[in-house]
Design an enzyme around this catalytic site. Structure first.
Site, PDB file in Angstrom:
ATOM      1  N   ARG A 186      35.541  38.194 102.648  1.00  0.00           N
ATOM      2  CA  ARG A 186      34.543  39.232 102.355  1.00  0.00           C
ATOM      3  C   ARG A 186      33.953  39.834 103.633  1.00  0.00           C
ATOM      4  NH1 ARG A 186      31.286  37.016  96.968  1.00  0.00           N
ATOM      5  NH2 ARG A 186      32.777  37.872  95.473  1.00  0.00           N
ATOM      6  N   LYS A 195      39.159  29.805  79.007  1.00  0.00           N
ATOM      7  CA  LYS A 195      38.553  30.115  77.715  1.00  0.00           C
ATOM      8  C   LYS A 195      38.676  31.564  77.274  1.00  0.00           C
ATOM      9  CE  LYS A 195      35.106  26.528  77.591  1.00  0.00           C
ATOM     10  NZ  LYS A 195      33.670  26.270  77.558  1.00  0.00           N
ATOM     11  N   GLY A 240      37.915  34.862  91.635  1.00  0.00           N
ATOM     12  CA  GLY A 240      37.969  33.759  92.596  1.00  0.00           C
ATOM     13  C   GLY A 240      39.151  32.825  92.364  1.00  0.00           C
ATOM     14  N   GLY A 286      33.186  38.542  89.143  1.00  0.00           N
ATOM     15  CA  GLY A 286      32.526  39.100  87.961  1.00  0.00           C
ATOM     16  C   GLY A 286      32.624  40.617  87.871  1.00  0.00           C
TER      17      GLY A 286
HETATM   18  C1  3PG Z   1      29.808  36.947  93.702  1.00  0.00           C
HETATM   19  O1  3PG Z   1      29.937  36.074  94.556  1.00  0.00           O
HETATM   20  O2  3PG Z   1      30.464  36.969  92.653  1.00  0.00           O
HETATM   21  C2  3PG Z   1      28.877  38.074  93.998  1.00  0.00           C
HETATM   22  O3  3PG Z   1      28.375  37.960  95.279  1.00  0.00           O
HETATM   23  C3  3PG Z   1      27.782  38.152  92.972  1.00  0.00           C
HETATM   24  O4  3PG Z   1      26.987  37.008  93.002  1.00  0.00           O
HETATM   25  P1  3PG Z   1      26.130  36.597  91.723  1.00  0.00           P
HETATM   26  O5  3PG Z   1      27.118  36.212  90.660  1.00  0.00           O
HETATM   27  O6  3PG Z   1      25.264  35.454  92.174  1.00  0.00           O
HETATM   28  O7  3PG Z   1      25.328  37.801  91.324  1.00  0.00           O
HETATM   29 MG    MG Z   2      29.765  35.234  90.499  1.00  0.00          MG
END
Ligand code: 3PG
Ligand code: MG
Length: 392
Positions: A36, A193, A350, A373
């Site tokens: 990142r 899931k 991830g 996300g």
């Molecule tokens: C992540 O690592 O997915 C982003 O930085 C968002 O982080 P968060 O899910 O804590 O908002």
């Molecule tokens: Mg996250």
């Protein structure tokens, strides 16, 4: 694109507030994966070369509005300075004064924004305070764009705003894969899931030509078709939902691909005794931990027939050997096709990126998103507040 980029802004002599996502994995106070950070370099470099003063803003972890020393962004400064090739000035208080003292060519980083409760609350007063620190706002944090927080949402409306280079790259990769793709398009959706990916599956069946379902999620679909999955991870209560998705796919002419053969074991551990069986022959006391070779061969053929691939989630228990077989083989096939110019491949999440790295395939993919996300929400067809706020 509906948003401005750095090319549309006059940055010379300006204080440029850049929202980045440097929520990077750390162990013992050291950054263990710099991806990142690596990916924000073009934006910072372009701001510097246009004569702007980059002031980086970011979050780290989930400190819930309080100062948590282990979550201080000061721990990221050494890696950041190293990768940017110059010292980064860390600002943990007296924001205004310290920013005024910044010289041309210098880079600053503000302390973890989430130490202030106003950040996650998308608080107007906190955003207004941040706005006093800059002349221009740049959002380069696609991976945090699914959060409507002060630094991703409210602030974008208070200053002249634009997308950074990474934000642009992420959005154009995703649009190329799903909004205006070269067909046929194949989506691979895996993971544990179905319940966490219902919206995703629902959106994809109307967008893609092939939908490959893998991992624990596939078991739910097999069970919904009356197949005994033994002790496998399975959400039996989602059988109706799974059947609805299959029906919706059929109506939309989206072909769903489920495992036709499976790798089963009696225990969830690396090297566990295992056997390959037809998908409808899972013994009552066994669990499905991977897809078998016939399934992989079929997937390879689907990939070969596709022009675009979008991938989220592993096909099996990729974290333990040998149950990474299907994920690795499919990933390598996608990598080969991409390298030959026969496939546009985009992946995110991830676990997915870890799995593709484990298969030595990630480097050949067309695009690997830095987002988890946010990647998922974009693929679900949702509006990301951080992106919407840039649309002027
Ligand atoms: C992540 O690592 O997915 C982003 O930085 C968002 O982080 P968060 O899910 O804590 O908002
Ligand atoms: Mg996250």
């Amino acid at each position: 694109m509906a948003w401005k980029t750095l090319d549309n802004m006059d940055l010379n002599g300006k204080r440029v507030l850049i929202r980045v996502d440097i929520n990077v994995p750390m162990e013992d106070g050291r950054v263990t994966d710099t991806t990142r950070i690596d990916r924000i370099v073009p934006t910072v470099r372009d701001v510097l070369s246009a004569g702007g003063k980059p002031i980086l803003m970011a979050h780290y972890g989930r400190p819930k509005g309080k100062t948590v020393p282990e979550m201080s962004l000061s721990h990221v400064v050494p890696a950041l300075s190293d990768i940017l090739g110059q010292p980064v000035t860390f600002i943990d208080g007296n924001y205004g004064e310290k920013i005024d003292a910044l010289g041309t060519g210098e880079i600053a980083l503000l302390e973890n924004l989430r130490f202030n409760p106003g950040e996650e609350a998308n608080d107007a007063a906190f955003a207004a305070r941040l706005a006093t620190l800059g002349d221009i706002y740049v959002n380069d944090a696609f991976s945090a764009a699914h959060r409507a927080h002060a630094s991703t949402e409210a602030l974008a409306k208070l200053l002249p705003a634009c997308a950074g280079r990474l934000m642009q790259a992420e959005l154009s990769a995703l649009e190329g894969a799903l909004a205006t793709p070269k067909r046929p398009v194949c989506a691979v959706v895996g993971g544990a899931k179905v319940s966490t990916k219902l919206d995703l599956l629902g959106n994809l069946v109307s967008k893609v030509n092939h939908l490959v379902i893998g991992g624990g999620m596939a078991n739910t679909f097999l069970a919904a078709q009356g197949i005994d999955v033994g002790k496998s991870l399975c959400e039996h209560d989602l059988a109706d939902t799974a059947r609805d998705i299959l029906a919706k796919a059929e109506a939309a002419d989206c072909k769903i691909h489920l495992p036709t053969d499976i790798v089963v074991a009696r225990e969830f551990k690396a090297g566990a005794d295992h056997e390959v069986l037809p998908a409808d022959k899972c013994p009552a006391d066994a669990m499905i931990l991977d897809a078998g070779p016939d399934t992989v061969a079929a997937l390879e053929a689907v990939f070969a027939d596709s022009n675009t691939l979008i991938w989220n989630g592993p096909l099996g228990a990729f974290e333990i050997q040998p149950f990474n077989f299907a994920t690795n083989a499919a990933a390598r096939k996608a990598a080969d096709l991409t390298r030959r110019g026969d496939l546009v491949s985009v992946a995110g999440g991830g676990d997915t990126v870890a799995a593709l790295n484990g298969a030595d395939a990630a480097a050949d993919f067309t695009y690997i998103s830095t987002a988890g996300g946010a990647f998922l929400e974009w693929m679900e067809g949702k509006t990301l507040p951080g992106v919407a706020a840039l649309e002027g």
